[in-house]
Design a protein around this motif. Structure first.
Motif, mmCIF file in Angstrom:
data_model
loop_
_atom_site.group_PDB
_atom_site.id
_atom_site.type_symbol
_atom_site.label_atom_id
_atom_site.label_comp_id
_atom_site.label_asym_id
_atom_site.label_seq_id
_atom_site.Cartn_x
_atom_site.Cartn_y
_atom_site.Cartn_z
ATOM 1 N N GLU A 1 27.454 85.535 18.676
ATOM 2 C CA GLU A 1 27.639 86.980 18.738
ATOM 3 C C GLU A 1 26.974 87.685 17.556
ATOM 4 O OE1 GLU A 1 30.335 84.882 19.151
ATOM 5 O OE2 GLU A 1 30.424 85.075 21.327
ATOM 6 N N SER B 1 16.871 89.817 19.185
ATOM 7 C CA SER B 1 16.658 89.902 20.629
ATOM 8 C C SER B 1 15.480 88.992 20.982
ATOM 9 C CB SER B 1 16.355 91.343 21.040
ATOM 10 O OG SER B 1 15.110 91.741 20.488
ATOM 11 N N SER C 1 23.711 90.206 17.968
ATOM 12 C CA SER C 1 23.822 91.629 17.638
ATOM 13 C C SER C 1 22.626 92.120 16.828
ATOM 14 C CB SER C 1 25.121 91.894 16.869
ATOM 15 O OG SER C 1 25.055 91.285 15.592
ATOM 16 N N ARG C 2 21.948 91.232 16.118
ATOM 17 C CA ARG C 2 20.821 91.697 15.308
ATOM 18 C C ARG C 2 19.479 91.141 15.758
ATOM 19 N NH1 ARG C 2 23.449 88.011 11.666
ATOM 20 N NH2 ARG C 2 22.071 86.241 11.336
#
Length: 192
Positions: free
Chosen positions: A72, A79, A76-77
């Motif tokens: 997670e 891609s 979140s930072r």
């Protein structure tokens, strides 16, 4: 011996005195309880005493640990696009270096090459290959070898003086072709 016995008694007394405070806990039993709770997953460490996953030792702050293994946090930072951009940036810096051929063995202009000699021979040290006729060769052998700083230097001088067929300097009394206990094995091992 008299000093060692009191020291041993004091050391054993310190071990037997019971649980001690330390490592951020009031005593050893509270540490064991917190560690057992963490391993079984029944409770989390208190905010003042976070435990590391490696050994139950309190850490300074939970932020000291990397979150790279937390999906997670990384998602979140990062891609797929940021991974692709990072990979392309790394590939643009990649430099392929073409392999170069190994240099050939250099000849030694100052004298015989003991490395080549070691690789060209197959007999073991002490295995007689050459006939020696001097009956007193063992008596002056040690004195002759003592003139050289190393067995390598003695082997070079032996080969330069006509060895291994001749032994005019009395450096090879057993006739194995190796002067002053010189051993070709290290050179042979490197070649394999």
């Amino acid at each position: 011996m008299r000093i060692a016995v009191p020291i041993l008694v004091l050391a054993l007394g310190a071990c037997a005195s019971g649980p001690q405070a330390g490592a951020g806990y009031s005593d050893y039993h509270s540490y064991l309880k917190a560690r057992e709770d963490q391993l079984t997953g029944t409770t989390q460490p208190s905010a003042g005493q976070p435990l590391s996953a490696a050994g139950g030792v309190p850490t300074s702050t939970p932020t000291d640990l990397s979150d790279e293994q937390n999906f997670e946090a990384v998602a979140s930072r990062e891609s797929i696009e940021s991974d692709r951009a990072r990979l392309e940036a790394q590939q643009s810096q990649y430099v392929a270096i073409a392999p170069q051929p190994l240099p050939g063995r250099m000849s030694v202009p100052t004298g015989p090459n003991i490395v080549s000699y070691a690789l060209d021979t197959t007999n073991k040290p002490g295995e007689q290959v050459y006939r020696r006729v001097n009956p007193l060769r063992n008596l002056s052998h040690e004195r002759a070898c003592a003139r050289f700083a190393s067995a390598d230097k003695a082997q070079e001088a032996f080969l330069a003086a006509g060895g291994p067929q001749r032994d005019s300097k009395n450096l090879d009394p057993d006739g194995d072709g190796f002067a002053c206990e010189w051993n070709p094995a290290p050179f042979r091992l490197v070649a394999n």
